[in-house]
Design an enzyme around this catalytic site. Structure first.
Site, PDB file in Angstrom:
ATOM      1  N   HIS A  25      10.503 -23.486 -41.414  1.00  0.00           N
ATOM      2  CA  HIS A  25       9.352 -23.824 -40.576  1.00  0.00           C
ATOM      3  C   HIS A  25       8.027 -23.707 -41.329  1.00  0.00           C
ATOM      4  O   HIS A  25       7.204 -24.632 -41.323  1.00  0.00           O
ATOM      5  CB  HIS A  25       9.299 -22.917 -39.345  1.00  0.00           C
ATOM      6  CG  HIS A  25      10.548 -22.934 -38.523  1.00  0.00           C
ATOM      7  ND1 HIS A  25      11.291 -24.067 -38.324  1.00  0.00           N
ATOM      8  CD2 HIS A  25      11.191 -21.943 -37.844  1.00  0.00           C
ATOM      9  CE1 HIS A  25      12.337 -23.788 -37.552  1.00  0.00           C
ATOM     10  NE2 HIS A  25      12.291 -22.510 -37.263  1.00  0.00           N
TER      11      HIS A  25
ATOM     12  N   ASP B   6      14.508 -29.454 -38.214  1.00  0.00           N
ATOM     13  CA  ASP B   6      13.577 -28.334 -38.120  1.00  0.00           C
ATOM     14  C   ASP B   6      12.784 -28.626 -36.849  1.00  0.00           C
ATOM     15  O   ASP B   6      11.907 -29.491 -36.846  1.00  0.00           O
ATOM     16  CB  ASP B   6      12.660 -28.266 -39.339  1.00  0.00           C
ATOM     17  CG  ASP B   6      11.723 -27.058 -39.300  1.00  0.00           C
ATOM     18  OD1 ASP B   6      11.370 -26.618 -38.178  1.00  0.00           O
ATOM     19  OD2 ASP B   6      11.351 -26.545 -40.362  1.00  0.00           O
ATOM     20  N   HIS B   7      13.138 -27.935 -35.751  1.00  0.00           N
ATOM     21  CA  HIS B   7      12.602 -28.369 -34.456  1.00  0.00           C
ATOM     22  C   HIS B   7      11.081 -28.271 -34.381  1.00  0.00           C
ATOM     23  O   HIS B   7      10.449 -28.938 -33.558  1.00  0.00           O
ATOM     24  CB  HIS B   7      13.244 -27.575 -33.306  1.00  0.00           C
ATOM     25  CG  HIS B   7      12.897 -26.128 -33.271  1.00  0.00           C
ATOM     26  ND1 HIS B   7      13.624 -25.176 -33.938  1.00  0.00           N
ATOM     27  CD2 HIS B   7      11.898 -25.462 -32.651  1.00  0.00           C
ATOM     28  CE1 HIS B   7      13.098 -23.983 -33.717  1.00  0.00           C
ATOM     29  NE2 HIS B   7      12.046 -24.133 -32.943  1.00  0.00           N
TER      30      HIS B   7
END
Length: 505
Positions: A239, A176-177
């Site tokens: 996110h 999950d960047h």
């Protein structure tokens, strides 16, 4: 200290690899985290040569202004293998190249596999990595996976079973960047390193929490993907719920990956699971129509490429979560995310309760009432600016005791933001070192899908009245009504600024 590794990128010709992965690897190369003892294999269907692949890699890092010597030295570690992930024979060629590079660069059998492809290929790839003997016995074998991880709980569970049959959970790094972003990681520092906040981080002092992930862009060329996903699955399931868990979790006993994961999972498990009727009452969705902002015209979502003319896919979500534990009982966590909103911005607003008694409610010298005290708000800016601010109340200059908001504001300098590690750089570095703190564990993914699936099922049984918000605004009216029902309001309203100046209807 350099970590020897062979990194194999499935989807090595793709947009993600060129925009994010190769520049991030170059930054690690510049800093010496990878140097002489590393190699990269890019695989995809295209028939590229090593020389062409290296040209693509060099082109992808031009914004980082490498010297010619740097670019050449870096790119010489890259090799290309044309590959069909469904053809087991192709894995034999991949094994031969991998073993050769392992010997040539003295990589000690360390392998990192990056799956920058559609999830339907994940199971096939990992099974072939095992059956064709590509996994090594004398080094680590780690798997990095891009989202989406499944399309609902059932598909995610099945996918996880396929992957876990080959890789143990400790070697699976689900990306999950946003967890690699500097200010997301700063949430823990703000909370646990400042008693002024941690002592008040509970329902006694906090009235509500607001998480906003706003995008000014539309779906651009991702219409096909977005039609299958929508804002709920694209942003909330991963996110937003990851950020919420960091905000809501209990302090870990020690700041280790295991302790942090345990507390995040507990926070997610404490989120109230709605009935479908409750989900409809507490979550709203939207889809953008045509609009104009500051003289710029925008088309509707249904007019975007690869989007159905009667699409009911949501491009906006707003909702309210409750966390049923001792710390957060009764505190609403409001979330919203959307495309074609007024401004791009990711921020968190912690809205504190008013003082029990406002001694300044009447200005006795002027014999007239004054406004209620504005609330104290801690804002954490994640992007595009990074930093935080705290809104306090002070006294206006002059006679009487009229109060006025005062903002204590800190923002990272442009130079600092420019030179700070990019999210993918941090995440690749963590994976190289086996640190899964900033990745999603299966328990987190599973609980997130359980939460989101209820909302999705409730919506699927209703026909929305789309489009319902104008491009360039902050979403449909229902998103504002959702908070108004609780006598609350969104702390961040950039559309008001444009309306006050006649730039937005």
């Amino acid at each position: 200290m350099e970590q020897p590794v062979l990194m194999t990128i499935f989807g090595g010709t793709g947009d993600l690899a060129q925009r994010k992965l190769y520049p991030s690897l170059f930054r690690l190369f510049r800093k010496g985290h990878i140097s002489q003892h590393f190699a990269v294999i890019g695989t995809a269907r295209r028939e590229w040569s090593d020389d062409h692949y290296r040209e693509v890699v060099q082109e992808s890092i031009q914004d980082l202004k490498p010297t010619e010597e740097e670019a050449q030295s870096f790119s010489q570690h890259f090799y290309y293998q044309s590959h069909n992930v469904n053809d087991s024979e192709h894995y034999s060629n991949l094994k031969k190249l991998a073993d050769d590079l392992d010997d040539r660069y003295q990589l000690k059998g360390n392998r990192l596999y990056y799956l920058a492809m559609a999830p339907q290929f994940f199971g096939t790839i990992v099974q072939n990595l095992q059956s064709q003997g590509i996994l090594t016995d004398n080094g680590f074998n780690r798997l990095m996976i891009e989202k989406p991880f499944g399309s609902d709980y059932d598909s995610a569970f099945q996918l996880n079973q396929e992957i876990r049959s080959v890789f143990p959970e400790t070697d699976i790094f689900r990306i999950d960047h946003y967890l690699g972003k500097e200010m997301i990681q700063n949430i823990s520092a703000i909370r646990f390193a400042n008693n002024i906040f941690e002592s008040q981080w509970n329902n006694r002092y906090i009235e509500n929490v607001q998480i906003t992930f706003a995008e000014a862009l539309g779906v651009e060329d991702r219409g096909g993907y977005y039609e299958e996903s929508g804002a709920l699955k694209d942003m909330v399931q991963n996110h937003i719920l990851q950020v919420l868990s960091l905000l809501a979790m209990e302090p870990p006993v020690v700041f280790s990956q295991e302790a942090i994961r345990q507390e995040k999972v507990k926070a997610l498990q404490a989120i109230r699971l709605y009935t479908e009727d409750e989900a409809l009452a507490n979550f709203v969705r939207g889809q953008y129509d045509q609009g104009e902002l500051d003289g710029q015209q925008f088309k509707a979502y249904r007019e975007e490429a690869k989007v159905a003319h009667d699409s009911v896919t949501e491009t906006f979500v707003a909702g309210k979560f409750f966390i049923d534990n001792f710390r957060w009982s009764g505190v609403p966590f409001y979330v919203r995310t959307g495309k074609r909103l007024t401004e791009k911005g990711t921020r968190i607003n912690i809205v504190f309760k008013q003082v029990p008694v406002n001694v300044f409610k009447d200005d006795y010298k002027k014999k007239q009432p004054v406004n209620d005290l504005p609330q104290n708000i801690l804002t954490i800016y994640i992007q595009p600016t990074e930093g935080f601010s705290l809104t306090l109340n002070g006294k206006e200059i002059g006679q009487g005791f009229t109060t006025t908001p005062v903002k204590l504001d800190y923002r990272q300098s442009a130079e600092m933001v420019e030179n700070s590690p990019e999210a993918y750089e941090k995440l690749i570095f963590d994976a190289l070192n086996g640190d899964s703190t900033n990745f999603s564990h299966w328990d987190e993914v599973a609980q997130s899908w359980r939460i989101v699936d209820i909302i999705r099922h409730a919506w699927d049984n209703q026909t929305p009245d789309f489009p319902n918000y104008q491009a360039g605004t902050m979403g449909p009216q229902a998103a504002f009504d959702l908070l108004a029902k609780d006598q609350h309001s969104w702390a961040w309203t950039p559309d008001d600024w444009y309306r006050e100046r006649g730039k937005l209807d």
